[in-house]
Design a protein around this motif. Structure first.
Motif, short mmCIF file in Angstrom:
data_model
loop_
_atom_site.label_atom_id
_atom_site.label_comp_id
_atom_site.label_asym_id
_atom_site.label_seq_id
_atom_site.Cartn_x
_atom_site.Cartn_y
_atom_site.Cartn_z
N GLY A 192 0.81 -1.22 0.00
CA GLY A 192 0.00 0.00 0.00
C GLY A 192 0.83 1.26 0.00
O GLY A 192 0.48 2.25 -0.64
N VAL A 227 -6.24 1.61 -0.06
CA VAL A 227 -5.53 0.40 0.36
C VAL A 227 -4.84 0.59 1.70
O VAL A 227 -4.82 -0.33 2.54
N ASN A 229 -7.15 -5.57 -3.03
CA ASN A 229 -7.81 -4.33 -2.60
C ASN A 229 -7.64 -3.23 -3.65
O ASN A 229 -8.60 -2.53 -4.00
N ILE A 230 -6.42 -3.08 -4.17
CA ILE A 230 -6.16 -2.06 -5.19
C ILE A 230 -6.99 -2.34 -6.43
O ILE A 230 -7.56 -1.42 -7.04
N ASP A 284 -10.63 -1.41 -5.79
CA ASP A 284 -10.78 0.05 -5.72
C ASP A 284 -10.70 0.69 -7.09
O ASP A 284 -11.48 1.59 -7.42
N ALA A 320 -3.43 -6.69 -0.35
CA ALA A 320 -3.33 -5.30 -0.79
C ALA A 320 -3.55 -5.18 -2.30
O ALA A 320 -4.23 -4.26 -2.76
#
Length: 657
Positions: free
Chosen positions: A282, A542, A524-525, A528, A521
């Motif tokens: 992140g 993140v 998550n990225i 997003d 992570a």
């Protein structure tokens, strides 16, 4: 006395007629507060594994002291809190890492000059790296910086007069009394536990839940708002309610511990490394995301410097947007690398490795001071994972040094910790400095003058921190029980750093868990970015999710409570004509103020007990263990939450709730 034009929202003028900022009385008070707060927070961090943010307490003390003079103004008070909080932040960076050098046996006592130089260079780098970040994160990204906003509200209320100012002060004072009173009862008198938590053992695994009973965390959640609070809590759900039970089901949990202790053991020894891996990825992603505004800020600095001496060039920014010029960033930066290279060369005895360590240190300091600054904008300095980014630094530095020096090199752990110490100081300064610069942005301060005072705070703390640490080490000992020190200061972060540095060179770091965090992570990225592409309202920063994985669940749960109160009050205020959230913001700021001030006051007698042992290790403690468990604190927090809600939906013209 300088008076703003309106009760809460006005700031100092941006023209050349602004009141003086750096004055003799402000400078003297800044140095005194920097030294006192650095010492108090150093002991508190070693004793309890925590520090308190000093911006709001310093602002309150400054207003009380400078009111005794015939002329004082809001910008002087802002200058004082800027320098004082810098001293406190540097102390946090030092105590998280430097004592580890004693724990691994590299030092037998604190080396004054090495510690002073390490802390000074780390703090200076934190100041220098936040200069271009100010425009990128405060003006460009417009992050909330909750403690910076709260400090600005405190300063603005202090600069007003009349009926409205009196109401604002009553709101602030009432909230501060609630926050401070709860902190006194919980931490000082030990009437109840700091959190409500429980866990259930289910076969081989455990399920945990809890919430911290801190009014300051509720205030932080109110200021950052529901969206950020939910995202941080989501990270906590992933770490504590998904990964922890799953890991326990596969590996098992300690059989000799109760549910809560078993859950915390699994989290601290295993799951936390997932958060570290997520924060590492992140941080790299965040730095890539803000690279354009940072580069733009650097270009603006260069243009401002080029146009400063040319009256026909309209590139000189207004007073409130003038940062320190580019030479004042680059020259101290390169000069600061020299003493660190010499220290590293003295430790490892190899010139190439020393230069490599210096470059690693500089790059990591820039990366993680940027990350810490960004996270401070999201969740505030108090919840900033400085120890987490330091752990990531130590892990990466250890791996590189193993390649350079070999796994069996005796100087490897010490060299790693010296890199981590500089980075930790820079990261601690990065988050704190942006909070102060946000405050200055809101009250109309001159950025380059604040940056000068940040250096003053760093210099003051660097000079006094070693005598404080040496005194505490001589009186109590740090980290390990010895015949001379049967009850040493626990120094939890420094102990963890020492174990990690030794562990990497010994080959026992759980890299699979770190890699799992990196995968989390990256997923998550991806989610997003997909949400951004489709125009969805749900955003998942993140680092906020990674922070939630790394933080104890009870902290993110308390922040969520504040976010929910903010959302409910926003909806409730629609039914009240002419309402404003100013009183809610003041009440939230008061909760943070009261708890922070009380935290420092509680640290002072404990610190004095190091000089006068007859006072006892904790002279204010009434009971050895909490008298009523957590439920009185729960009822008090519910009451405080209701008062915060009432303040937020009430008009500023109404009587305080």
């Amino acid at each position: 006395m300088f008076h703003s034009a309106s009760p809460v929202t006005s700031v100092a003028p941006s023209s050349g007629s602004a009141p003086p900022e750096i004055t003799i009385k402000a400078l003297v008070l800044s140095i005194i507060l920097s030294a006192v707060l650095a010492g108090a927070n150093a002991y508190l961090g070693l004793f309890a594994g925590m520090t308190v943010s000093a911006s709001i307490p310093a602002a309150v003390v400054s207003m009380a002291v400078l009111r005794c003079f015939r002329r004082s103004n809001i910008l002087e008070n802002n200058i004082v809190q800027t320098a004082a909080s810098s001293g406190e932040a540097l102390a946090a960076g030092v105590i998280f890492t430097i004592p580890a050098l004693l724990l691994i046996g590299h030092w037998q006592a604190f080396d004054y000059w090495q510690t002073t130089l390490v802390s000074l260079v780390g703090g200076l780098l934190g100041v220098l790296f936040t200069i271009p970040l100010r425009r990128a994160l405060i003006v460009g990204a417009q992050l909330r910086f909750p403690e910076g906003v709260a400090t600005a509200e405190v300063l603005k209320v202090g600069a007003t007069s009349g009926v409205t100012a009196a109401k604002g002060f009553r709101t602030l004072l009432a909230a501060a009394c609630w926050g401070g009173g709860m902190k006194l009862c919980e931490s000082g008198l030990r009437l109840w536990n700091e959190s409500l938590e429980g866990a259930v053992l289910l076969g081989r695994t455990v399920v945990y839940g809890g919430v911290n009973l801190s009014p300051a965390l509720v205030g932080v959640g109110f200021i950052v708002g529901l969206n950020t609070a939910v995202v941080v809590f989501l990270g906590g759900v992933i770490g504590w309610l998904l990964l922890l039970p799953l890991y326990g089901a596969i590996i098992g949990v300690p059989n000799d511990l109760n549910g809560v202790a078993a859950a915390k053991a699994v989290w601290s020894q295993h799951i936390r490394y997932v958060g570290i891996g997520a924060m590492l990825v992140g941080g790299l992603w965040t730095l890539a995301q803000v690279r354009k505004p940072i580069l733009q800020s650097l270009r603006q600095l260069r243009q401002a410097y080029a146009g400063a001496g040319n009256e026909t060039t309209p590139t000189v920014p207004p007073r409130t947007e003038r940062d320190a010029s580019l030479p004042w960033i680059l020259v101290p930066f390169f000069l600061s690398l020299i003493p660190m290279a010499l220290i590293y060369w003295r430790v490892v005895g190899q010139g190439f490795v020393a230069v490599s360590m210096t470059l690693i240190m500089a790059g990591a300091a820039f990366l993680f001071s940027s990350v810490a600054a960004y996270m401070a904008g999201l969740v505030g300095s108090s919840s900033n994972p400085v120890s987490g980014v330091t752990i990531a630094t130590i892990m990466v530095a250890s791996l590189l040094l193993v390649v350079f020096m070999g796994a069996g090199h005796q100087a490897g752990p010490a060299a790693t910790l010296l890199i981590g110490a500089v980075v930790c100081c820079a990261a601690a300064m990065g988050g704190d400095n942006l909070q102060d610069l946000k405050t200055g942005h809101l009250v109309g301060a001159t950025p380059w003058k604040q940056q000068i005072m940040q250096v003053v705070g760093v210099l003051t703390a660097a000079l006094v921190i070693v005598p404080v640490l040496s005194l505490l080490h001589a009186k109590y000992g740090i980290g390990e029980v010895t015949p001379a020190h049967l009850q040493p200061l626990s120094a939890p972060q420094a102990t963890l750093m020492a174990q990690l540095a030794l562990g990497v060179f010994g080959g026992n770091v759980p890299w699979l868990l770190v890699g799992l965090g990196a995968v989390v992570a990256m997923v998550n990225i991806g989610v997003d970015q997909w949400q951004r592409a489709r125009g969805g309202n749900l955003r998942l920063p993140v680092l906020a999710v990674a922070l939630g994985i790394y933080l104890p669940l009870k902290l993110s749960a308390a922040i969520l409570v504040g976010g929910l109160i903010a959302e409910f009050s926003r909806r409730g205020s629609r039914n009240v004509k002419g309402t404003s959230d100013q009183r809610g913001l003041l009440f939230a700021a008061g909760l943070i103020t009261g708890e922070a001030l009380t935290g420092i006051v509680l640290a002072l007698p404990v610190a004095l007990s190091g000089v006068w042992p007859e006072m006892g290790a904790d002279p204010l403690r009434v009971f050895d263990s909490p008298l009523f468990d957590a439920w009185p604190g729960v009822l008090m927090l519910i009451l405080v939450g209701w008062l915060l809600y009432r303040a937020a939906i009430s008009s500023c013209d109404r009587a305080p709730a």
